[in-house]
Design a protein around this motif. Structure first.
Motif, PDB file in Angstrom:
ATOM      1  N   ARG A 299       0.803  -1.228   0.000  1.00 19.90           N
ATOM      2  CA  ARG A 299       0.000   0.000   0.000  1.00 19.90           C
ATOM      3  C   ARG A 299       0.834   1.277   0.000  1.00 19.90           C
ATOM      4  O   ARG A 299       0.312   2.349  -0.308  1.00 19.90           O
ATOM      5  N   GLU A 303       2.897   1.046  -4.450  1.00 17.30           N
ATOM      6  CA  GLU A 303       1.612   1.649  -4.814  1.00 17.30           C
ATOM      7  C   GLU A 303       1.813   2.498  -6.086  1.00 17.30           C
ATOM      8  O   GLU A 303       2.730   3.307  -6.158  1.00 17.30           O
ATOM      9  N   THR A 378      -9.300   5.827   3.331  1.00 11.93           N
ATOM     10  CA  THR A 378      -8.186   5.028   2.832  1.00 11.93           C
ATOM     11  C   THR A 378      -8.452   3.538   3.056  1.00 11.93           C
ATOM     12  O   THR A 378      -9.239   3.158   3.920  1.00 11.93           O
ATOM     13  N   GLN A 380      -6.973   0.407   4.527  1.00  9.92           N
ATOM     14  CA  GLN A 380      -5.914  -0.013   5.436  1.00  9.92           C
ATOM     15  C   GLN A 380      -6.484  -0.994   6.447  1.00  9.92           C
ATOM     16  O   GLN A 380      -7.655  -0.912   6.824  1.00  9.92           O
ATOM     17  N   ASP A 395      -9.696  -4.359  -2.448  1.00  9.66           N
ATOM     18  CA  ASP A 395      -8.250  -4.579  -2.465  1.00  9.66           C
ATOM     19  C   ASP A 395      -7.956  -6.032  -2.112  1.00  9.66           C
ATOM     20  O   ASP A 395      -7.963  -6.402  -0.937  1.00  9.66           O
TER      21      ASP A 395
END
Length: 459
Positions: A299, A303, A378, A380, A395
């Motif tokens: 990430r 990225e 975001t 995460q 993701d």
């Protein structure tokens, strides 16, 4: 005269303790029905500075929202945010001093690696001793392995704030050239070495990056030694003892020897001051085949738009696989696959004047709504599985970490001596990379360990 002075000193200490808010253990119901409360949250974060996103979340979302919820219950709540923007060690020292003197905030955010040290010093206490009943439906959303980040010696001290996980990343383009599958999943160390041998046939390619040496610092320990150790079934610290020159440690050193004496890794890269950064760049340039890293690599490093070593074709070119144990079932707890993780923990100050309300605030901070809001859009990993299911659905890599890695992961021992042990492990790998034998290095490591922790603390 001496007794008089001692009584006077004790009296002063008692007054100071009262002023600083110290209370007797077990007084979990104090101020439980208070209609006006003041709580302070302490974090190493500052608006416009360090960890600014977290600071903004606390100041502009958490405080107004929690205050509003309390008002609806007839409680006037004043929530203060003590911002810090210092180095981690300076922040740690400040928190330790606050706790030692009976001061500090009610909710404190700390690095999970400090938890055991603070617990042994008596600065923090198990949650149930501080607040009583810690029943909460949120526990069901935090994987048991992740809950371990907030535990020490079998007792729960805090709630994890978030975490990460380590996997083997691999370059699918290089794998295709070497005749290796795009869905590669090794089931043993030998499988990894065999893949490395295939990649070795490609000109200009370093098959495997296994962080080693002292120049990479803690990255050597967390992205190298510790994952390998848990893959032998014996973590670095277990049952109150540090692992010495055991058969398992020698197995790990033997793995490093096969990588670096066998031409699968680049020994020079491990000695460079910026070696880890260089390894990132080399991977992005299709010059490293396999690399053990945390999801940070996906990430933030490769990225495509903002990474430090951007890969425009990351989504198609980068694969990932679980870290295998030495052999099937050989990992800790009989696991086939292993990982290591880090992260922060929120703890409640034992000296809080509002234990019931502090626990209520803690639950709010770790609620699904609050955790999702803290991400600010975001993608995460978080501590909560339900939030991960929502925010990581787009993701596949981070979803893999959440679904496959977090349930099997382990954490570093949060003890004061850990940095010394970590340094000794880094030196041990440096010695292997330079060509020394595992047996000789294991002996030297044990000598360093004795100096660091004492013979009686080695298993």
């Amino acid at each position: 005269m001496r007794r008089t002075r001692m009584f006077g000193l004790l009296a002063v200490c008692g007054l100071l303790a009262g002023c600083l808010g110290q209370t007797q253990e077990g007084d979990q119901a104090r101020n439980a029905d208070a209609k006006e409360i003041t709580l302070t949250i302490v974090a190493n974060a500052a608006l416009g500075g360090k960890n600014a996103r977290g600071a903004n979340w606390i100041q502009n979302w958490v405080i107004p929202k929690f205050t509003e919820l309390q008002k609806a219950k007839g409680v006037t709540a004043t929530i203060k945010f003590e911002q810090n923007g210092t180095g981690d060690e300076d922040f740690k020292t400040k928190v330790a001093l606050d706790l030692k003197t009976g001061g500090g905030g009610d909710i404190i955010e700390i690095d999970g690696i400090w938890l055991g040290e603070f617990a042994q010093a008596g600065g923090i206490k198990p949650l149930d001793e501080v607040v009583g009943n810690t029943g909460w439906d949120g526990w069901n959303q935090i994987p048991k392995a992740v809950q371990g980040l907030g535990e020490f010696e079998g007792k729960r001290y805090g709630v994890p704030m978030g975490t990460d996980g380590r996997v083997l990343f691999f370059n699918k383009k290089l794998f295709a050239q070497a005749g290796l599958p795009s869905d590669w999943q090794p089931r043993s160390w030998q499988d990894v070495l065999d893949a490395g041998a295939r990649l070795k046939t490609l000109p200009g390619v370093t098959p495997l990056q296994l962080n080693g040496g002292t120049a990479m610092g803690e990255a050597t320990t967390m992205q190298g030694v510790l994952p390998a150790l848990v893959g032998t079934g014996k973590p670095i610290y277990d049952n109150g003892k540090w692992q010495g020159d055991s058969a398992q440690l020698k197995d790990v050193l033997g793995l490093y020897q096969k990588v670096y004496s066998g031409g699968l890794g680049d020994p020079v890269l491990q000695q460079e001051a910026n070696g880890r950064q260089r390894s990132f760049t080399l991977f992005s340039e299709n010059k490293i085949g396999i690399l053990l890293e945390s999801d940070y690599f996906w990430r933030s490093v490769v990225e495509p738009k903002n990474g430090v070593a951007k890969m425009a074709d990351r989504d198609a070119a980068v694969g990932w696989a679980l870290v295998p144990a030495k052999s099937s079932g050989a990992g800790v707890g009989g696991q086939d696959f292993v990982s290591m993780s880090g992260g922060g923990v929120r703890v409640i100050n034992p000296n809080t004047q509002y234990p019931k309300q502090a626990w209520e605030f803690m639950q709010f901070l770790n609620s699904a709504e609050a955790v999702k809001e803290s991400l600010a859009g975001t993608a995460q990993l978080t501590q909560r599985q339900d939030v991960n299911d929502q925010v990581l659905s787009g993701d596949p890599m981070l979803s893999f970490i959440a679904e496959k890695v977090l349930p099997i992961t382990r954490y570093r021992p949060g003890l004061a001596n850990y940095p010394k042990v970590s340094a000794a492990l880094q030196q041990a790998t440096a010695d292997i990379v330079s060509g020394k034998s595992p047996d000789d290095v294991a002996r030297s490591y044990r000598e360093a360990l004795v100096k660091a922790v004492g013979e009686e603390n080695i298993g």
